[in-house]
Design a protein around this motif. Structure first.
Motif, PDB file in Angstrom:
ATOM      1  N   SER B  61       0.831  -1.206   0.000  1.00 42.16           N
ATOM      2  CA  SER B  61       0.000   0.000   0.000  1.00 42.16           C
ATOM      3  C   SER B  61       0.864   1.254   0.000  1.00 42.16           C
ATOM      4  O   SER B  61       2.086   1.175   0.090  1.00 42.16           O
ATOM      5  N   ALA B  62       0.212   2.401  -0.073  1.00 43.16           N
ATOM      6  CA  ALA B  62       0.946   3.668  -0.008  1.00 43.16           C
ATOM      7  C   ALA B  62       0.392   4.540   1.110  1.00 43.16           C
ATOM      8  O   ALA B  62       0.694   5.714   1.189  1.00 43.16           O
ATOM      9  N   ASN B  63      -0.428   3.947   1.976  1.00 43.02           N
ATOM     10  CA  ASN B  63      -1.148   4.717   2.981  1.00 43.02           C
ATOM     11  C   ASN B  63      -1.002   4.039   4.347  1.00 43.02           C
ATOM     12  O   ASN B  63      -1.551   2.963   4.578  1.00 43.02           O
ATOM     13  N   SER B  64      -0.238   4.674   5.241  1.00 41.03           N
ATOM     14  CA  SER B  64       0.067   4.050   6.536  1.00 41.03           C
ATOM     15  C   SER B  64      -1.181   3.835   7.392  1.00 41.03           C
ATOM     16  O   SER B  64      -1.329   2.795   8.034  1.00 41.03           O
ATOM     17  N   LYS B  65      -2.077   4.832   7.407  1.00 37.59           N
ATOM     18  CA  LYS B  65      -3.283   4.720   8.235  1.00 37.59           C
ATOM     19  C   LYS B  65      -4.104   3.505   7.832  1.00 37.59           C
ATOM     20  O   LYS B  65      -4.556   2.723   8.655  1.00 37.59           O
ATOM     21  N   LEU B  66      -4.277   3.369   6.499  1.00 35.00           N
ATOM     22  CA  LEU B  66      -5.087   2.270   5.988  1.00 35.00           C
ATOM     23  C   LEU B  66      -4.384   0.932   6.216  1.00 35.00           C
ATOM     24  O   LEU B  66      -5.016  -0.079   6.534  1.00 35.00           O
ATOM     25  N   ARG B  67      -3.057   0.927   6.061  1.00 31.04           N
ATOM     26  CA  ARG B  67      -2.306  -0.304   6.284  1.00 31.04           C
ATOM     27  C   ARG B  67      -2.479  -0.767   7.737  1.00 31.04           C
ATOM     28  O   ARG B  67      -2.675  -1.948   8.011  1.00 31.04           O
ATOM     29  N   GLU B  68      -2.432   0.189   8.671  1.00 33.86           N
ATOM     30  CA  GLU B  68      -2.582  -0.168  10.082  1.00 33.86           C
ATOM     31  C   GLU B  68      -3.994  -0.699  10.359  1.00 33.86           C
ATOM     32  O   GLU B  68      -4.177  -1.625  11.143  1.00 33.86           O
ATOM     33  N   LYS B  69      -4.969  -0.125   9.675  1.00 34.91           N
ATOM     34  CA  LYS B  69      -6.351  -0.603   9.821  1.00 34.91           C
ATOM     35  C   LYS B  69      -6.446  -2.052   9.313  1.00 34.91           C
ATOM     36  O   LYS B  69      -7.013  -2.919   9.968  1.00 34.91           O
ATOM     37  N   LEU B  70      -5.850  -2.280   8.128  1.00 33.43           N
ATOM     38  CA  LEU B  70      -5.828  -3.621   7.533  1.00 33.43           C
ATOM     39  C   LEU B  70      -5.118  -4.619   8.439  1.00 33.43           C
ATOM     40  O   LEU B  70      -5.558  -5.751   8.608  1.00 33.43           O
ATOM     41  N   ARG B  71      -3.997  -4.178   9.008  1.00 31.65           N
ATOM     42  CA  ARG B  71      -3.215  -5.049   9.898  1.00 31.65           C
ATOM     43  C   ARG B  71      -4.082  -5.490  11.077  1.00 31.65           C
ATOM     44  O   ARG B  71      -4.104  -6.672  11.437  1.00 31.65           O
ATOM     45  N   ASP B  72      -4.823  -4.552  11.663  1.00 27.32           N
ATOM     46  CA  ASP B  72      -5.650  -4.891  12.811  1.00 27.32           C
ATOM     47  C   ASP B  72      -6.780  -5.841  12.416  1.00 27.32           C
ATOM     48  O   ASP B  72      -7.128  -6.750  13.171  1.00 27.32           O
ATOM     49  N   ILE B  73      -7.338  -5.646  11.209  1.00 28.27           N
ATOM     50  CA  ILE B  73      -8.383  -6.551  10.729  1.00 28.27           C
ATOM     51  C   ILE B  73      -7.796  -7.959  10.541  1.00 28.27           C
ATOM     52  O   ILE B  73      -8.390  -8.952  10.947  1.00 28.27           O
ATOM     53  N   LEU B  74      -6.590  -8.041   9.944  1.00 26.11           N
ATOM     54  CA  LEU B  74      -5.943  -9.332   9.727  1.00 26.11           C
ATOM     55  C   LEU B  74      -5.665 -10.035  11.049  1.00 26.11           C
ATOM     56  O   LEU B  74      -5.871 -11.241  11.185  1.00 26.11           O
ATOM     57  N   LEU B  75      -5.190  -9.266  12.039  1.00 25.46           N
ATOM     58  CA  LEU B  75      -4.876  -9.877  13.333  1.00 25.46           C
ATOM     59  C   LEU B  75      -6.146 -10.386  14.008  1.00 25.46           C
ATOM     60  O   LEU B  75      -6.114 -11.375  14.737  1.00 25.46           O
ATOM     61  N   ASP B  76      -7.284  -9.726  13.743  1.00 28.18           N
ATOM     62  CA  ASP B  76      -8.560 -10.203  14.270  1.00 28.18           C
ATOM     63  C   ASP B  76      -8.966 -11.511  13.614  1.00 28.18           C
ATOM     64  O   ASP B  76      -9.601 -12.363  14.225  1.00 28.18           O
ATOM     65  N   CYS B  77      -8.629 -11.651  12.310  1.00 30.76           N
ATOM     66  CA  CYS B  77      -9.011 -12.858  11.559  1.00 30.76           C
ATOM     67  C   CYS B  77      -8.135 -14.053  11.941  1.00 30.76           C
ATOM     68  O   CYS B  77      -8.572 -15.195  11.884  1.00 30.76           O
TER      69      CYS B  77
END
Lengths: 113, 81
Positions: B61-77
């Protein structure tokens, strides 16, 4: 820390995977930063090497080739020609999140458009 | 210390579960491609690609905020300790 058969033990992470019977899932992140830079890629690679070594300590940063740096042997920094300018790709795993975030901060502060 | 990871994720990622969670987070434009051994999820509006295989997931990605959001979603999964 593993609790098994009512006993508590401290084990290393790699040992814990075997004990728990689960496989690790690696999370890798790559962030793209577009930068204004008119010169050739090796010049930017070299300048970036100097900046990162200054902030993190020289021993942390290694030049892999004219387009790639390695930080602490785990985080990979690639520099690409783009039209116009350059793109820097920073790639790290979840275990190196703190270092990856720090590198992004340094590179964005130094080069971001 | 801050340099230690907060957790160690494990197991396989359920792609349907992930897409559903992305939608719940407002990321409704996920396009899923299935290739041998790998799923590629493209979020065109967010300029983001997620590559998922059995033991690893790669977010580009090119967007840190969104990447961190995605990371948290992945860790939930995923499971983690």
């Amino acid at each position: 820390l593993i609790m098994k058969n009512s006993s508590l033990r401290v084990v290393g992470v790699n040992e814990a995977w075997g004990e728990l019977g689960v496989s690790p899932h690696q999370l890798r992140f790559t962030e793209r930063i577009e930068v204004d830079h008119g010169g050739p890629v090796p010049t930017l690679t070299s300048a970036l090497h100097t900046v990162l070594a200054g902030k993190l300590g020289g021993a942390m940063v290694q030049a892999v080739n004219e387009y790639q740096l390695s930080v602490a042997d785990t985080v990979c920094v690639n520099i690409h020609e783009d039209d116009p300018g350059k793109t820097i790709l920073v790639s790290w795993t979840h275990q190196d999140e703190a270092l990856g975030g720090k590198l992004l901060d340094i590179i964005r502060t130094t080069y971001a458009k | 210390p801050a340099s230690l990871p907060r957790c160690y994720p494990y197991g396989n990622l359920n792609v349907d579960d992930l897409v559903q969670r992305l939608a719940q987070a407002g990321l409704t434009d996920a396009r899923v491609e299935e290739h041998p051994g790998v799923y590629i999820i493209t979020l065109s509006n967010e300029d983001m690609i997620i590559k998922i295989s059995d033991a690893s997931t790669h977010i580009i990605s090119a967007n840190s905020k969104l990447r961190e959001k995605l990371r948290d979603i992945l860790l939930d999964c995923l499971g983690s300790f």
